[in-house]
Design an enzyme around this catalytic site. Sequence first.
Site, PDB file in Angstrom:
ATOM      1  CE1 TYR A  29      37.140  44.962  53.800  1.00  0.00           C
ATOM      2  CE2 TYR A  29      35.592  43.434  54.821  1.00  0.00           C
ATOM      3  CZ  TYR A  29      35.968  44.235  53.757  1.00  0.00           C
ATOM      4  OH  TYR A  29      35.166  44.316  52.654  1.00  0.00           O
ATOM      5  CE  LYS A  61      62.410  48.821  35.270  1.00  0.00           C
ATOM      6  NZ  LYS A  61      63.430  49.086  34.255  1.00  0.00           N
TER       7      LYS A  61
END
Length: 764
Positions: free
Chosen positions: A40, A95
């Site tokens: 970060y 899925k």
Amino acid sequence: MSEESKRREALIYHAKPTPGKIKVVPTKKYASQRDLSLAYSPGVAAPCLEIEKEKDTAYKYTAKGNLVAVISNGTAVLGLGNIGPEASKPVMEGKGLLFKIFADIDVFDIEVDTENVEEFIQTVKNIAPTFGGINLEDIKAPEAFEIERRLKEELDIPVMHDDQHGTAIISAAALLNAVELAKKKIEKVKIVISGAGAAAISCSRLYQACGAKRENMVMLDSKGVIRDDRENLSKEKAEFATRRKIDTLDEAMKNADVFIGLSMANIVTPEMLLSMAKNPIVFAMANPDPEIKYDLAIATRKDIIMATGRSDHPNQVNNVLGFPFIFRGALDVRATKINEAMKMAAVKSLAKLAKEPVPEQVNVAYGETRLTFGKDYIIPKPFDPRLIAEVPPAVAKAAMESGVAGKPIKDWEKYKDALLERLGSDNKLVRLLLNRAKLAPKRIVFAEADQLDVLKAAQIVYEEGIAIPILLGRKQTIEALMAEIEFEGDIEIRDPKTEEENDCKNRYAKVYWQQRKRRGVTYYSAQRLMRERNYFAAMMVNEGDADGLISGYSRNYPTVVKPMLELIGLAKGVSKAATTNLMMTKRGPLFLSDTSINIDPDTKTLAKIAQMTAQVIKMFGLNPVMAMTSYSNFGSSDNERASKVREAVSYLHRHYPDLDVDGELQTDFALNDEMLRERFPFSKLVGKKVNALIFPNLDSANITYKLLKELHEADSIGPIMLGMKKPVHILQLGASVDEIVNMTAIAVIDAQYKEKYELENAER
């Protein structure tokens, strides 16, 4: 199990231990402050600025290139209809799970709360920069056609509505092969399509691309045959309207060569089948119940070539053969779209793969001596490990040749190797294992059935058809627990301590006493031992009243092993039993031997353990590649602990030269081919992926398998008993329900193989 119980089980599966089925995990180090400052602020600014200068570098510095969005508005979810975006989320997560386990593609599922076509399109366009591809799912027709068309035109990443194209691609591959087997020409066959939704339209278009003629097609919807004189037809239905003056399915089927079912159950009658042309091709793909039952269809026409959407019949048209591998190929060349050339490449790749020799692993999974191209095998099986190495390269090549690839592949062999490496992160072998057991379930005794987890496992194997459980323990306790978990069925329950088992106990005791009366066993002591569940269970297997047994959940390992060695005994040619644990690791399946029995095996025993491990690996349909491990590498130490391993390897090389085994080797060299090749290029293991480690003592084997299990969360199946005369498998103390189920499947497969071996010997 009642419908309510099944419903509750499904809800628990989705809710526990963590809600949902997919999660995000870090791919970079994050232990130190330095790591976090790179992940970060301030370090993250560097890739941000690079991407600002050149957008394509997002593929280099972020997960975009392996990230697909599965997007729905919940308007056509499975057979449930328009249930809304929130209710569709479990399906979209499912899925995502399939994308990951079959092709190692990461997924964010996104449910969009709008039925307005323009709003949906704009939403997807606005979030598209996050993703490398878009999989549209469960969107109702006709809106689905417009949504996909627009997004394909307006985005520069692959977009596919799988409900349309998945079934089309798989069934087209099957159709090409079926037409060939029927000795017909694709351009001449007469095709009836029952159904006019998104999948039916897409199938019909793709069949045309494969050579079928539109004038030879008849499509039906809920109102009957779609004729060109019918009013108010949608653009898609009008595309396939026929000029023939017919109205019903019965009329359409006369002299038809092909029936494609994408509609509803039981609408095709035997009379309709009989009216079809010679060697009819019938793809009844309505789920869960096809347009005509498989058994009825093949009983009606012996010349039929039949496919369904079900896994319990030959030729399953399963979308999982397509979408993971199509997106894999598209992502890997950074394709800007999934075009017709790429879909056709997938069709031809799947059709071609069905004609090639099938790996033994697939034969084992489906209980076949040898799967070969023919009426019962016109498309590959979902468990075929070759799919990931064949379909994505075909799709990627088509993308390159059609000019939509942004990052062409240059070294195809290296690419295929990288694809195969992706297979190591899932549990395909477990699915193969369970599937193989279901093909010929055996009677398995659960010696501790009055333990709740053992009973839960017995319920699963019974309801899934993995085994026929026989429950041992206090009948009253077992029945109370069965009622609690709604375990229903015609289940055999035996309690060795009850009077009703006296005749059986006396019979077992007499056999046991005859075998061991010269080893200090009296008839009275034999009778007393038969009250003990492990002795009783072992005698059930010995006497043919059961095919195998599972025990050890509530007792320590040595206590359970003792009666098994006494009563069951060792197989011919085996002087000592051993065990192996199958670990499902990120690099693929890894067998570890001996994890439970031999404390400090000598040279001869080590060699035999390696031989027996190789036999078990072959039982799974894999080629054994074994490293004999040590703290030493190829003679670097003269200590007897290293030399015994070296001598065992020497023995195996002399007597079993075809066996892929080498050592002694340190574990890192065994598992790192690059290190092995550099330092020890002469090794038989160079260039091969080791799938078994044979340890020099019990300490090292047991510690290693438990470390892998706990620290790396590697699933374990085992300990699998090696060298026993009958199928006997002993659990680790406190094994989980899943572990017991998997071990039961092992016991069933063990029984299948031993039965086959006995039959083959009897025929000789």
